[in-house]
Design an enzyme around this catalytic site. Sequence first.
Site, PDB file in Angstrom:
ATOM      1  CG  HIS A  94      -1.965   1.050   1.233  1.00 41.29           C
ATOM      2  ND1 HIS A  94      -3.116   0.966   1.993  1.00 41.29           N
ATOM      3  CD2 HIS A  94      -2.041   2.246   0.589  1.00 41.29           C
ATOM      4  CE1 HIS A  94      -3.834   2.067   1.829  1.00 41.29           C
ATOM      5  NE2 HIS A  94      -3.194   2.863   0.980  1.00 41.29           N
ATOM      6  CG  HIS A 120      -7.737   3.215  -0.522  1.00 37.71           C
ATOM      7  ND1 HIS A 120      -7.004   2.591  -1.485  1.00 37.71           N
ATOM      8  CD2 HIS A 120      -6.882   4.060   0.128  1.00 37.71           C
ATOM      9  CE1 HIS A 120      -5.753   3.032  -1.425  1.00 37.71           C
ATOM     10  NE2 HIS A 120      -5.650   3.926  -0.457  1.00 37.71           N
ATOM     11  CD  GLU A 177      -7.671   6.649   4.361  1.00 33.16           C
ATOM     12  OE1 GLU A 177      -8.175   6.584   3.217  1.00 33.16           O
ATOM     13  OE2 GLU A 177      -6.595   7.254   4.595  1.00 33.16           O
ATOM     14  CG  ASP A 237      -1.748   5.667   2.591  1.00 29.81           C
ATOM     15  OD1 ASP A 237      -2.021   5.294   1.437  1.00 29.81           O
ATOM     16  OD2 ASP A 237      -2.583   6.218   3.343  1.00 29.81           O
ATOM     17  CG  ASP A 238      -0.179   8.900   0.246  1.00 28.89           C
ATOM     18  OD1 ASP A 238      -0.106   8.842  -0.998  1.00 28.89           O
ATOM     19  OD2 ASP A 238      -1.173   8.517   0.893  1.00 28.89           O
TER      20      ASP A 238
HETATM   21  N1  HPA Z   1      -6.731   7.349   0.945  1.00 31.42           N
HETATM   22  C1  HPA Z   1      -7.398   7.561  -0.183  1.00 31.42           C
HETATM   23  N2  HPA Z   1      -6.818   7.981  -1.290  1.00 31.42           N
HETATM   24  C2  HPA Z   1      -5.507   8.192  -1.288  1.00 31.42           C
HETATM   25  C3  HPA Z   1      -4.766   7.979  -0.151  1.00 31.42           C
HETATM   26  C4  HPA Z   1      -5.406   7.531   1.025  1.00 31.42           C
HETATM   27  O1  HPA Z   1      -4.813   7.317   2.100  1.00 31.42           O
HETATM   28  N3  HPA Z   1      -3.485   8.294  -0.475  1.00 31.42           N
HETATM   29  C5  HPA Z   1      -3.469   8.649  -1.774  1.00 31.42           C
HETATM   30  N4  HPA Z   1      -4.698   8.598  -2.277  1.00 31.42           N
HETATM   31 ZN    ZN Z   2      -3.859   4.684   0.378  1.00 30.62          ZN
END
Ligand code: HPA
Ligand code: ZN
Length: 345
Positions: free
Chosen positions: A23, A203, A206, A284-285
Amino acid sequence: MTHPPADPSLPALLQRMPKAELHIHIEGSLEPELIFRLAERNGVKLAYPSVEALRAAYAFTDLQSFLDIYYAGASVLLKEADFFEMAWAYFERAAADNVVHAELFFDPQTHTDRGVPIEAVIVGLTHACRRAHAEFGISAKLILCFLRHLSEEAAFATLEAALPYREHFIGVGLDSSERGHPPEKFSRVFARARELGLHVVAHAGEEGPAAYIETALDDLKVQRIDHGVRCVESPALVRRLAASRVPLTVCPLSNVKLCVFPTLAAHTLPQLLAAGLCVTINSDDPAYFGGYINTNFVETFAALPQLGRAHARQLALNSFEASFVDVAHKARWRAQLDAVIPADA
Ligand code: HPA
Ligand code: ZN
């Protein structure tokens, strides 16, 4: 509850152990320095005067507040070479973190909607994946994500535009603004992706409710849930996820930065592991959330003293189990893990 004293060798083990990252949004690995370099090279004007000013804006209150800055950062990506450089920078970090396998999300619509050809995106990323394998031995795959705030029709058009490059990606995913955009909005395009033999992930849970995890499973028939942490709101769903071993790709630092949990110490990862779910740790990012995969592991274990080396081993095993690779690769990585954290750890 009392816990045994902290194991001083744990951070080094967490760093050294082989692991799969499942991820990671490759556009979320774009560091501010590279954003500024590409902006200058491509003549793109940024809303921030300096690297420091941009970094200072990384104070998020929810998913949308992050996405606004994330899409602005991605606006500097125009050429095939830009996509290559971004992904290559990630693979250098991943190799240092002992990532043996990575499945990278990419968001074509973020680029094609600005006039960037999808070919530049996919070919640039593919070159970086090939070089990561050649130089670092990392097996690297791409997963094309649809932006869920856009229409299903736009997702269909994106999938069709990507088909000439079908052999360069292994699956499709669903990301961007979750609330108000339930998985079932994309049922037909996911059915088409499955027909094409693509893996499917989404996703869910979240920021969105546990019900979105259920419709991702039932309507999109996903093989993994990205995040999924809100499953704890439904004990029946937790039991279902444990029994099916449908993996959750959890991203602890992301969850804190986007205010899904107030602190790492409050994260429910230990409960999910104890309930027998196939949870994994991911970044994630990483350029936006304070660290790459090893930082996620080390900081999460530091904040949750009930986690020890048996959990570290389980999380690495889960990452191999959850990956879209053949059994021979999984067996090889398990043997590599045994050499770092033996089964009786
Ligand atoms: N959630 C949803 N979209 C996204 C995310 C995330 O954490 N990171 C990059 N796009
Ligand atoms: Zn993500």
